[in-house]
Design a protein around this motif. Structure first.
Motif, PDB file in Angstrom:
ATOM      1  N   ILE B  99       0.834  -1.198   0.000  1.00  0.00           N
ATOM      2  CA  ILE B  99       0.000   0.000   0.000  1.00  0.00           C
ATOM      3  C   ILE B  99       0.871   1.251   0.000  1.00  0.00           C
ATOM      4  N   ALA B 100       1.950   1.212   0.800  1.00  0.00           N
ATOM      5  CA  ALA B 100       2.882   2.343   0.812  1.00  0.00           C
ATOM      6  C   ALA B 100       3.470   2.532  -0.585  1.00  0.00           C
ATOM      7  N   GLY B 101       3.798   1.425  -1.245  1.00  0.00           N
ATOM      8  CA  GLY B 101       4.336   1.497  -2.598  1.00  0.00           C
ATOM      9  C   GLY B 101       3.337   2.142  -3.551  1.00  0.00           C
ATOM     10  N   VAL B 102       2.070   1.788  -3.391  1.00  0.00           N
ATOM     11  CA  VAL B 102       1.030   2.363  -4.257  1.00  0.00           C
ATOM     12  C   VAL B 102       0.916   3.875  -4.032  1.00  0.00           C
ATOM     13  N   VAL B 103       0.987   4.285  -2.774  1.00  0.00           N
ATOM     14  CA  VAL B 103       0.927   5.719  -2.468  1.00  0.00           C
ATOM     15  C   VAL B 103       2.077   6.440  -3.159  1.00  0.00           C
ATOM     16  N   MET B 104       3.277   5.870  -3.057  1.00  0.00           N
ATOM     17  CA  MET B 104       4.444   6.487  -3.688  1.00  0.00           C
ATOM     18  C   MET B 104       4.305   6.485  -5.208  1.00  0.00           C
ATOM     19  N   LEU B 105       3.711   5.421  -5.732  1.00  0.00           N
ATOM     20  CA  LEU B 105       3.508   5.338  -7.182  1.00  0.00           C
ATOM     21  C   LEU B 105       2.628   6.488  -7.656  1.00  0.00           C
ATOM     22  N   TRP B 106       1.521   6.701  -6.941  1.00  0.00           N
ATOM     23  CA  TRP B 106       0.574   7.734  -7.356  1.00  0.00           C
ATOM     24  C   TRP B 106       1.122   9.129  -7.166  1.00  0.00           C
ATOM     25  N   ARG B 107       1.998   9.290  -6.185  1.00  0.00           N
ATOM     26  CA  ARG B 107       2.557  10.619  -5.940  1.00  0.00           C
ATOM     27  C   ARG B 107       3.675  10.963  -6.914  1.00  0.00           C
ATOM     28  N   GLY B 108       4.161   9.971  -7.667  1.00  0.00           N
ATOM     29  CA  GLY B 108       5.297  10.218  -8.542  1.00  0.00           C
ATOM     30  C   GLY B 108       4.859  10.675  -9.928  1.00  0.00           C
TER      31      GLY B 108
END
Lengths: 114, 187
Positions: B99-108
């Motif tokens: 989930i943390a990875g997904v958050v970072m993905l969307w913020r990039g």
């Protein structure tokens, strides 16, 4: 509001056309191009940033770079403007004339009284 | 034949830093930039300029590399952490890492909306999430009598293993794809 910031943006936007303008006169090697730009105030960032700029112009087909043999040491890289480069420069020169005249007129201190 | 005009430790150090700072650029762009800067130094020295001045005028290698549009070190780290979380975060309880990875993905900004949707919905919890599929176990139950008790267990259905392997593979391929996409968009 900060005049220096506006001018910085303007310089960044016109840097490529300044390079094209110089190369339109004759092909140049890196150092001479960079020096003239710096001396005429056309470049405010460090000199090295011109080389990535040249790479972008090359990628857009506006400049070509070729190696010429030189008297001292290895071949020298010369940068030359292309036909599309000349066209782009001419288009910009036209726009720039109009725009700079407009700006000069608008900020003419004599007509503007607070 | 040594090039005495650029045969100086300071120049070697400068060019080494420039090479390192441009590690992310495509090979030809990097080679051309290095050639241009080396030539600049050589020509400036031939014109009797002081080496310290020449290098100062050029600017820092990092500044030149930034102008060339490669990824900055912090961007590269961000990309690697995001991909690592997407790939392996599913192993952590609750899939929090993923989930943390997904958050970072969307913020990039380096990933397009399509990339982001792909990374989020194609395979929830990423390749490591394959381990969550054990509940799909459709294998045969086998019970053995041990004394008076029965010991039962389920054999892993081969279907489960195939699904898990596919899940992990597709998940890994998605991560590789996202990593490639990040590389191609400069900072």
């Amino acid at each position: 509001m900060d005049p220096t910031r506006a001018l910085r943006e303007l310089r960044r936007g016109t840097a490529e056309y300044c390079v094209l303008g110089l190369l339109a006169r004759r092909p140049m090697y890196g150092l001479e191009l960079v020096r003239i730009l710096a001396d005429t105030g056309g470049l405010v960032t460090s000199l090295g940033t011109i080389y990535p700029l040249l790479a972008r112009l090359r990628a857009d087909g506006l400049v070509t770079t070729s190696s010429q043999p030189s008297e001292s040491g290895p071949d020298r890289r010369y940068h030359a403007i292309t036909q599309p480069g000349r066209r782009a420069l001419a288009d910009f020169a036209e726009e720039w004339r109009r725009y700079s005249q407009a700006v000069s007129t608008l900020i003419d201190a004599e007509d503007v009284t607070p | 034949m040594t090039d005495h005009l650029i045969d100086d430790e300071r120049v070697e150090d400068y060019l080494r830093r420039l090479r390192a700072a441009t590690a992310d650029l495509p090979a030809t762009a990097r080679a051309e930039l290095l050639a241009d800067v080396s030539q600049h130094i050589r020509d400036a020295r031939a014109a009797e300029a002081d080496l310290a001045d020449v290098l100062a005028e050029l600017g820092s290698p990092e500044e030149i590399a930034r102008a060339a549009g490669g990824r900055t070190r912090s961007r590269r780290t961000y990309d690697r952490v995001t991909i690592a979380l997407l790939a392996l975060g599913g192993l952590l309880p609750g899939g929090l890492g993923w989930i943390a990875g997904v958050v970072m993905l969307w913020r990039g900004a380096q990933w397009t909306v399509r990339d982001k949707l792909l990374g989020t919905f194609l395979l929830p919890f990423g390749p490591a999430g394959a381990t969550n599929l054990v509940w799909l176990n459709t294998g045969e139950g086998v019970c053995e009598q041990v004394g008076r008790d029965f010991s039962c267990r389920r054999e892993s259905g081969s279907l489960l293993l195939v699904v898990m392997a596919l899940y992990a593979l597709i998940g890994a391929a998605t991560c590789v794809y996202l990593a490639g996409r990040a590389r191609r968009r400069p900072a």
